[in-house]
Every structure is written in C-alpha cells, then in structure tokens.
Scaffold this active site. Structure first.
Site, PDB file in Angstrom:
ATOM      1  N   CYS A   1       0.732  -1.052   0.063  1.00  0.00           N
ATOM      2  CA  CYS A   1      -0.017  -0.043   0.044  1.00  0.00           C
ATOM      3  C   CYS A   1       0.722   1.256  -0.003  1.00  0.00           C
ATOM      4  CB  CYS A   1      -1.049   0.264   1.240  1.00  0.00           C
ATOM      5  SG  CYS A   1      -2.253   0.959   0.803  1.00  0.00           S
TER       6      CYS A   1
ATOM      7  N   HIS B   1      -3.817  -5.281   0.023  1.00  0.00           N
ATOM      8  CA  HIS B   1      -3.681  -5.624   1.336  1.00  0.00           C
ATOM      9  C   HIS B   1      -3.654  -7.332   1.364  1.00  0.00           C
ATOM     10  CE1 HIS B   1      -3.194  -1.973   3.572  1.00  0.00           C
ATOM     11  NE2 HIS B   1      -4.218  -1.613   2.780  1.00  0.00           N
TER      12      HIS B   1
ATOM     13  N   GLU C   1      -2.506  -9.238   3.823  1.00  0.00           N
ATOM     14  CA  GLU C   1      -2.736  -9.762   4.722  1.00  0.00           C
ATOM     15  C   GLU C   1      -4.351  -9.951   5.241  1.00  0.00           C
ATOM     16  OE1 GLU C   1      -3.207  -5.244   5.659  1.00  0.00           O
ATOM     17  OE2 GLU C   1      -2.151  -6.727   4.077  1.00  0.00           O
TER      18      GLU C   1
END
Length: 344
Positions: free
Chosen positions: A226, A316, A318
């Site tokens: 990001c 993202h 994660e």
C-alpha cells in the site's frame, strides 16, 4: 439526542444525531464498500485524518471484540455522527470525488460557519501524517515455531495483521519507527525490510524515500504494501498522483500479470503510482516491471525489480478484513529472502 452535522467542502450538509464525543473533527471524506470487517477498518492507521463512510447497511450488527483491532492507538473522545444516509453520501462522493469534511456535534454554529471551517481545514494532498501513527519505539513480534528469518518492518502506519502473517511463517519481525536511519535498520542484520501501509500523501515522504534507496543500494530484500508500495515506487523514480475517490473495499479485482490469475483483494488507498504498464522499465537499480493491475481502472497494483530483490503491491494481502486470494505474497517474501524467487 442532540443534532450533529456532516459538512462537505462543496457545501452539502447531512443532518443526523450526535454519537460519541461532542465537538468538531475534520478530515477527508471517503467511502468503504466492505460488508464485513468494519472494526478493522475503523482501527486501521491508514485511515488517519479520514472520515470513513460505510456503505453497507448493517455495519455494527455484530458488535466489536478485542481481537480484531489493527492498532492499539485507539483513543476515546472521537466525534461521530449517526442516523445519516451513508449511501446518499457515497453517491455524492462517487460523483464529485473525495473531499474535505467536518463533523460538528453539540456546537452553536450556523451552516455557513461550518462550511467555512471545513474549507479552512488541510487537504490530503501534501499531508504528512505518518509521524502521528508510527510507533515511537521499536518492538518485536517473535517468530512462531522455528525462526527462519529476521525482518525489519518500517512502521508507516502498520496493521497488526502484517507482522502476524510474517511471524506465522517463521519470521521474527522488528517493527521500527518510520524515521529510523539506514544504520539503525542495518544494525538488526535483517534478511529483509518491510515497508508498511500508512496514511497521507506519499509525495511528502522524501526522507523515507532516501532511506529506501540506501536499502536498495545494499541489495537487502524489500517488500512493500500500500503506502509502502508507493514509497518503493518513488524510490525507483516514479511519481504518485491523487485518485478521484480512491479504492476502499474488500472486493477489488486485480490481475497478477505473471500468472494471469485474477485475485479479489482488499484496498485502502487514495493515491496511486505512475509507472509504465507495458513492457519493462529502467531504473538506477536495474530493470523492473509492473506485476499487478486493477481490472476496474488500470491502476498500478504491483511492481518488482528484475535483478534485485524488491517488490510491492498496492493492496492488502494480509486480508484484515477481506479475501485471502493474495496471501501467497507472504510466501513470495519468504522465497525472496531465501534467494529462490524470480519474476516469471
């Protein structure tokens, strides 16, 4: 219940009810389309100085819990508003773009005074906000099971899920303040450096960009997410620009150009990287290429160097909270540090 007002800098006003603290707060009005994960969104440091408009109608129905915070820097005294039509606000922002906003609760102000106050507030362009959310001192997230590698994570506004995803793969993560020097980073003898997500305008981060260039020069493996993706891109010589209303949600389609696979991914960014999307590009660190693209608007969503160990993605992997299509990228980080991964 007292009245509260959400005031946009184009003069549009939405009246609702006061919730949380009385007073005023300012930021950038953005909308998030995720139907789940509102707790992660509301505690994500990347949303610092933004007023998040949730478009899903059932936000809050499942409550909150102590396990889904993305940051421990959660403070009381937040000025909020409820009882407004978030979809009407989203349609307004979708047509006109993200803009400055203020929430006013329990104050004796005219509508004209509120609009003027919003228009005097800072814009997101040029905003340097990382210092507000970065850790003040280093801390460690230990490896789970056998330790395989050591990573230094530069905290630009890091989410808790990222060090956790690395630790689950046997990585000991040392999270350092955003303004740590190259010498401090190098003192940990890291197998890799992680550049985290974060808030603000990447064009305001010249000192961090210079640190990243030193890391690239030392050929220490780098992985960015990001905001970290934008910082790596700037270190390679590319510029960034402001999107009209950004990407925020958990259903954004991205294509991995090395495999042709389409992934559904979680996004939160209002700026994007200006980099060539056809063929390879040239940098002082050797050739590179754009590896991922948004299928909605063609925004650069990933890049990598071809002869040095560095890559990044705008979204993202994660996935807190969001789909898990891109979690394989953490395995690529492991391969990168092991010297086993190359761009196909």
């Amino acid at each position: 219940m007292a009245s509260a007002y959400l005031v946009l800098d184009d003069g549009r006003i939405f009246e609702g009810e006061s919730w949380g603290a009385s007073g005023e707060t300012f930021g950038e009005a953005v909308f998030a389309t995720g139907m789940t994960g509102y707790q992660e969104t509301l505690t994500d440091p990347s949303y610092h100085k933004q007023v998040v408009v949730m478009t899903a109608p059932h936000i809050g129905n499942t409550g909150v819990n102590p396990h889904d915070h993305e940051s421990e820097k959660i403070e009381e005294g937040i000025v909020c508003i409820q009882g407004v039509d978030t979809r009407a606000i989203t349609r307004h922002l979708r047509d006109r773009g993200s803009m400055r906003v203020g929430i006013f609760s329990g104050l004796e102000m005219t509508r004209e005074e509120m609009v003027i106050a919003v228009r005097k507030s800072p814009t997101m362009v040029g905003a340097n906000l990382v210092a507000d959310v970065s850790t003040k001192s280093p801390y460690v997230v230990p490896a789970i099971g056998e330790k395989r590698f050591t990573v230094v994570a530069l905290d630009l506004g890091i989410k808790a899920a990222t060090p956790r995803a690395l630790s689950e793969r046997g990585v000991e993560v040392h999270v350092l303040p955003y303004n740590s020097s190259f010498e401090e980073i190098k003192s940990y003898s890291p197998d890799g450096v992680f550049l985290s997500n974060g808030p603000g305008d990447p064009a305001s981060m010249d000192k961090t960009v210079e640190i990243v260039r030193e890391i690239l020069g030392a050929e220490i493996p780098i992985f960015g997410i990001c905001f970290g993706h934008q910082i790596l891109g700037r270190a390679l010589g590319f510029s960034t620009y402001k999107l009209q209303f950004g990407h925020r949600g958990i259903n954004q389609p991205v294509i991995d150009r090395s495999t042709g696979k389409v992934e559904i991914t979680a996004h939160n960014h209002g700026f994007a990287l200006q980099a060539p999307t056809e063929g390879t590009f040239t940098t002082v660190y050797g050739p590179g290429e754009v590896t991922h693209l948004s299928l909605n608007d063609g925004v650069v969503e990933g890049l990598a160097l071809l002869e040095r160990p560095a890559f990044s993605v705008q979204y993202h992997p994660e996935a807190a909270a969001g789909p898990h299509d891109a979690s394989y990228l953490f395995d690529r980080v492991i391969d990168l540090m092991a010297g086993q991964w190359v761009i196909l």
